[in-house]
Write an enzyme that holds these catalytic residues in place. Structure first.
Site, PDB file in Angstrom:
ATOM      1  N   ASP A 193       1.351 -20.323 -46.551  1.00  0.00           N
ATOM      2  CA  ASP A 193       2.982 -19.481 -45.925  1.00  0.00           C
ATOM      3  C   ASP A 193       2.278 -18.133 -44.688  1.00  0.00           C
ATOM      4  O   ASP A 193       1.560 -17.652 -45.213  1.00  0.00           O
ATOM      5  CB  ASP A 193       3.878 -18.831 -46.818  1.00  0.00           C
ATOM      6  CG  ASP A 193       5.346 -18.764 -46.545  1.00  0.00           C
ATOM      7  OD1 ASP A 193       4.967 -18.044 -45.278  1.00  0.00           O
ATOM      8  OD2 ASP A 193       5.871 -19.291 -47.418  1.00  0.00           O
TER       9      ASP A 193
ATOM     10  N   GLU B   8      10.279 -19.695 -38.896  1.00  0.00           N
ATOM     11  CA  GLU B   8      10.857 -18.912 -40.119  1.00  0.00           C
ATOM     12  C   GLU B   8      12.596 -18.155 -39.340  1.00  0.00           C
ATOM     13  O   GLU B   8      11.497 -17.314 -39.602  1.00  0.00           O
ATOM     14  CB  GLU B   8      10.898 -18.402 -42.011  1.00  0.00           C
ATOM     15  CG  GLU B   8      11.861 -17.927 -41.945  1.00  0.00           C
ATOM     16  CD  GLU B   8      12.286 -16.368 -43.350  1.00  0.00           C
ATOM     17  OE1 GLU B   8      12.863 -16.563 -44.523  1.00  0.00           O
ATOM     18  OE2 GLU B   8      11.052 -16.054 -43.162  1.00  0.00           O
TER      19      GLU B   8
ATOM     20  N   HIS C 156      13.246 -20.139 -51.821  1.00  0.00           N
ATOM     21  CA  HIS C 156      13.218 -19.270 -53.031  1.00  0.00           C
ATOM     22  C   HIS C 156      13.409 -18.014 -52.397  1.00  0.00           C
ATOM     23  O   HIS C 156      13.929 -16.861 -52.888  1.00  0.00           O
ATOM     24  CB  HIS C 156      11.245 -18.887 -53.077  1.00  0.00           C
ATOM     25  CG  HIS C 156      10.686 -18.257 -51.518  1.00  0.00           C
ATOM     26  ND1 HIS C 156      11.166 -19.329 -50.199  1.00  0.00           N
ATOM     27  CD2 HIS C 156      11.125 -16.950 -51.391  1.00  0.00           C
ATOM     28  CE1 HIS C 156      10.579 -18.036 -49.395  1.00  0.00           C
ATOM     29  NE2 HIS C 156      10.575 -17.136 -49.640  1.00  0.00           N
ATOM     30  N   ASP C 157      14.736 -17.716 -51.451  1.00  0.00           N
ATOM     31  CA  ASP C 157      15.451 -16.794 -51.206  1.00  0.00           C
ATOM     32  C   ASP C 157      16.598 -16.917 -51.201  1.00  0.00           C
ATOM     33  O   ASP C 157      17.956 -16.423 -51.118  1.00  0.00           O
ATOM     34  CB  ASP C 157      15.203 -16.383 -49.922  1.00  0.00           C
ATOM     35  CG  ASP C 157      14.262 -15.701 -49.111  1.00  0.00           C
ATOM     36  OD1 ASP C 157      13.154 -15.082 -49.844  1.00  0.00           O
ATOM     37  OD2 ASP C 157      13.090 -15.799 -47.940  1.00  0.00           O
TER      38      ASP C 157
ATOM     39  N   ASP D  27       6.830 -16.949 -41.516  1.00  0.00           N
ATOM     40  CA  ASP D  27       7.375 -15.799 -42.125  1.00  0.00           C
ATOM     41  C   ASP D  27       8.175 -15.012 -41.231  1.00  0.00           C
ATOM     42  O   ASP D  27       7.296 -14.659 -40.423  1.00  0.00           O
ATOM     43  CB  ASP D  27       6.789 -14.938 -42.810  1.00  0.00           C
ATOM     44  CG  ASP D  27       8.124 -13.933 -44.333  1.00  0.00           C
ATOM     45  OD1 ASP D  27       8.883 -14.821 -44.320  1.00  0.00           O
ATOM     46  OD2 ASP D  27       8.045 -13.235 -44.072  1.00  0.00           O
TER      47      ASP D  27
END
Ligand code: TEU
Length: 530
Positions: free
Chosen positions: A95, A241, A315-316, A190
């Site tokens: 990431d 993302e 994870h969000d 990200d």
């Protein structure tokens, strides 16, 4: 396109597997579960940030991009992880958090010390705009020493980097190249579509996102990033993302003719339970919107031969098992888990599944605000004045990011740590745990394994043309290649529905009765050839 058959398993290291007993998952924990992951059929693991970080946003606040945080293990542990994963046919995707860094990063510290070179690494303003932080409150923080504000689109300890500055871009390339050298074979970037801000800085509308989302130089920056790092390295898979983006922009980001990214994450389909676009709304689900969004993104991406991504969880996001229409018993829940998997992962795109999704892990229950750990959840609770405490706790139970971050449920006792976990376990451990999933026939786990192997073994399910033919109540699509057509029919509702169709060979029957009609029990689904 071979990448359309890729399956990626996302790991949130803090919550995956702890081997030291300190209650925090670690790299050796991941190593101990590589065979488990390989057995399910995954090609990649995407690991959320493990770099040195004060952990105010669980690693998305990076203080040193070149070092593994000792919290997770040693540099050697990481290198061993990469080697052992490769031996099992799994590549490691890292990431990259490049829109912002931690205010604990040396760059920011030197900026605060008044070193102009580093001050220019960040975005400052004497007259801050009204932009809102994604985690609540204004997005600018005042620094008295300079009588200026710095920008933080996320937490106050996550300062936005100034991509207009060539030196910043060079730093970024060095970081990415460093991890390529260490054997990393994939990058998840990200909030990468937020890196180009619109100058001069203006308020814009609403929370200000129109001033920095898919900004004026974004395509130029991404092209330059690729040219200076992974260009020509076909071994590397990239995914950006994208926050609040559009189909049009995503077709550019992941277009084969351009040289930016291989694929993109977009989140519109995960906002179909946001009443009037409000994340914290409860007990709402818009099926029409879900059908429309899935259909238009899939078809528009396919039209331009652009790789799409398929995912329900990360994870969000809250747990998919607990989303949309609630199931009222275990049998329905199992069918629901399988149906939503079938609906998503047989579409066209690279599949991303999140740790525990394959076990049917569910949301946790917030009984008190002390149950919340995430900065976003705590800010929501503290800053929201028009909802009662009960309403806020209900909203957290349905929408908080902590739902995804509760520890992996390896055994009926937990099995994540021998110590006290940093975030509490779900209280449904005896009902949902890996040991049980693996040994129970027809479990969610066995279904995920079956689905992955099925898609990988079928050219048609991987790269065949997708077409949609939903009814009012059913989600329906076909995948076609040459003379072969598969059809998927999904009932997301808690009531029985029927569908008249000729089925030839039934491949998966998840709770349907077959006669002249297909009778779909609540939450059931079916895959057949026509
Ligand atoms: O998330 C980006 C993002 O905007 C959201 O998914 C965000 O968590 C959500 O809007 C809050 O409701 C990425 C990471 O995935 C997330 O974990 C980080 O907190 C964030 O960027 C900042 O780095």
């Amino acid at each position: 396109m071979k990448e359309l058959g890729y399956f990626v398993y996302q790991i949130y290291p803090k919550s995956f597997k702890d081997t030291t007993g300190n209650g925090i998952g670690d790299i050796n924990g991941i190593r101990s579960k590589l065979e488990y992951i390989a057995d399910l059929g995954y090609d990649y693991i995407w690991i959320t940030p493990m770099y040195i970080s004060p952990q105010n946003d669980n690693g998305y606040d990076v203080a040193d991009y070149y070092k593994i945080d000792p919290l997770f293990g040693t540099e050697e542990d990481f290198d061993n992880l990469v080697i052992e994963a490769e031996q099992l046919g799994i590549k490691v995707m890292m990431d990259m958090v490049l829109n912002h860094c931690s205010t604990e990063h040396e760059w920011f510290k030197r900026a605060l010390n008044g070193e102009q070179k580093y001050k220019d690494y960040f975005i400052w303003s004497k007259n801050p705009t009204t932009w809102e932080s994604k985690f609540g409150g204004n997005a600018w923080e005042y620094v008295e020493k300079f009588d200026e504000h710095y920008l933080h689109l996320f937490d106050v300890t996550q300062a936005d980097l100034n991509w207009e500055n060539e030196d910043v871009r060079q730093e970024v390339y060095s970081i990415v190249n460093y991890w390529i050298k260490r054997g990393v074979k994939g990058f998840r970037f990200d909030v990468i579509n937020l890196i180009s801000k619109n100058y001069p800085l203006e308020n814009g509308t609403g929370d200000g996102r129109d001033q920095y989302t898919d900004g004026p130089r974004i395509h130029e920056f991404l092209e330059e990033l690729r040219a200076n790092t992974f260009a020509g390295n076909d071994d590397i898979l990239t995914v950006g993302e994208m926050s609040s983006t559009s189909i049009e922009e995503c077709r550019k980001y992941a277009s084969k003719e351009r040289s930016e990214l291989d694929s993109v994450f977009h989140f519109h389909h995960l906002k179909v339970d946001y009443l009037d676009a409000y994340k914290w709304s409860t007990d709402f689900f818009d099926f029409e919107m879900l059908k429309d969004l899935m259909t238009s993104w899939q078809l528009e991406m396919q039209k331009k031969d652009v790789v799409d991504t398929l995912f329900w969880c990360c994870h969000d996001q809250p747990r998919i098992a607990s989303r949309f229409i609630p199931a009222s018993n275990n049998e329905e829940q199992l069918r629901k888990n399988k149906s939503l998997a079938m609906m998503m992962y047989l579409m066209r795109g690279i599949s991303y599944m999140y740790q525990g999704e394959e076990l049917g892990m569910e949301n946790i229950t917030f009984n008190d605000i002390t149950d919340a750990v995430d900065v976003e959840a705590i800010n929501f609770y503290n800053l929201t004045t028009n909802l009662s405490s009960e309403q806020k706790l209900r909203a957290l139970s349905q929408k908080s990011r902590d739902n995804a971050r509760a520890p992996m449920q390896w055994t009926a006792q937990g099995g994540f740590t021998t110590g006290t976990p940093w975030i509490k376990y779900n209280d449904n451990l005896d009902r949902i745990n890996c040991e049980r999933e693996i040994t129970t026939e027809g479990s969610t786990h066995s279904f995920y394994k079956q689905l992955i192997s099925l898609k990988k073994s079928s050219e048609t399910l991987m790269s065949g043309q997708i077409d949609f033919m939903h009814t009012d109540e059913l989600f329906i699509y076909t995948r076609t290649l040459n003379n072969e057509t598969y059809k998927v029919v999904v009932n997301v509702w808690d009531r029985e529905l029927s569908y008249a169709d000729k089925y030839n060979e039934v491949i998966i029957n998840n709770g349907c009765e077959l006669s002249d009609m297909i009778t779909l029990k609540p939450f059931s689904s079916i895959l057949y050839k026509i």
